[in-house]
Design an enzyme around this catalytic site. Structure first.
Site, PDB file in Angstrom:
ATOM      1  N   ASP A  68      51.857  -8.989   3.850  1.00  0.00           N
ATOM      2  CA  ASP A  68      52.358  -9.190   2.498  1.00  0.00           C
ATOM      3  C   ASP A  68      51.216  -9.376   1.504  1.00  0.00           C
ATOM      4  OD1 ASP A  68      54.358  -9.587   0.499  1.00  0.00           O
ATOM      5  OD2 ASP A  68      54.048 -11.748   0.649  1.00  0.00           O
ATOM      6  N   ASP A  94      60.467  -8.751   0.154  1.00  0.00           N
ATOM      7  CA  ASP A  94      60.171 -10.061   0.748  1.00  0.00           C
ATOM      8  C   ASP A  94      61.452 -10.866   0.959  1.00  0.00           C
ATOM      9  OD1 ASP A  94      57.496  -9.487   0.752  1.00  0.00           O
ATOM     10  OD2 ASP A  94      56.977 -10.813  -0.916  1.00  0.00           O
ATOM     11  N   ASP A 120      57.855  -5.320  -4.116  1.00  0.00           N
ATOM     12  CA  ASP A 120      57.366  -6.226  -3.081  1.00  0.00           C
ATOM     13  C   ASP A 120      58.220  -7.491  -3.024  1.00  0.00           C
ATOM     14  OD1 ASP A 120      55.426  -7.350  -1.164  1.00  0.00           O
ATOM     15  OD2 ASP A 120      54.859  -8.655  -2.821  1.00  0.00           O
ATOM     16  N   ASP A 141      49.169  -5.578   0.451  1.00  0.00           N
ATOM     17  CA  ASP A 141      49.571  -4.661  -0.612  1.00  0.00           C
ATOM     18  C   ASP A 141      48.921  -5.013  -1.953  1.00  0.00           C
ATOM     19  OD1 ASP A 141      51.026  -6.947  -1.073  1.00  0.00           O
ATOM     20  OD2 ASP A 141      52.993  -6.011  -0.923  1.00  0.00           O
TER      21      ASP A 141
END
Length: 205
Positions: free
Chosen positions: A70, A95, A91, A73
């Site tokens: 995570d 998540d 993103d 990126d």
């Protein structure tokens, strides 16, 4: 877009892996930041599946792997000059899906134990809602009040990196129900503390 803040686990553990990975990917591949966001989501999804079928150790390790990826990126976006508002939005959504899958997997795992099913479901739902509200409370406080939680209990206690690190530990110890209790209490306490902070907000926290 790269995060404006890092949690404690990200600062001291995750970034030591995510930044070298991002540097390698930027120099030797054409992988985009959004593709890395999707890969992180897939790892989180597989973590949840592992928990649901009783593979708690694998689920825990994959949860922490998801946490590390995570961070890749955002680092990759900076290194390749591909930061974008959509990237941050994409993103963040992925998540939330990954977190939900992991907690649902933990709950299914705990339901197969000797604990009372009603208690498991109660804490499982509390952990799920609390985890989602930790992220939502941060986003709404920043957008609506200009309040950024970046220190103390409100800033660090239940961040995603901390939650996934706790999930790794709980998975390795094969204690899904105890882990759900910890997540439920920690996340919801954090949200309550943030409500109090927002109510009394007079400047940056």
């Amino acid at each position: 877009m790269p995060k404006k803040w890092d949690g404690i686990v990200s600062q001291h553990i995750n970034r030591k892996f995510s930044r070298p990975i991002a540097k390698f990917l930027a120099e030797h591949t054409r992988i985009t930041p959004n593709q890395m966001s999707f890969l992180s989501f897939l790892v989180g999804l597989i973590s949840g599946i592992c928990f649901s079928i009783g593979q708690a150790i694998a689920g825990g390790i994959l949860a922490q792997t998801c946490s590390i990826l995570d961070g890749v990126d955002g680092d990759l976006a900076v290194l390749t000059g591909k930061t974008s508002r959509f990237g941050g939005f994409f993103d963040s959504l992925l998540d939330r899906y990954a977190d939900s899958a992991i907690i649902l997997g933990l709950t299914l795992n705990a339901l197969n134990s000797n604990y009372d099913s009603s208690l498991v479901l109660t804490f499982g739902l509390a952990a799920l809602f609390g985890s989602l509200m930790v992220s939502y409370s941060r986003a709404r406080a920043e957008a609506g009040l200009g309040l950024v939680y970046k220190s103390g209990f409100s800033g660090y206690a239940a961040n995603r990196d901390v939650r996934l690190f706790l999930i790794m530990i709980g998975g390795i110890l094969n204690q899904p129900f105890i882990l759900l209790i910890i997540l439920a209490v920690l996340t919801n306490l954090t949200v309550v503390k943030r409500i109090f902070d927002a109510k009394t907000f007079k400047g940056e926290i």
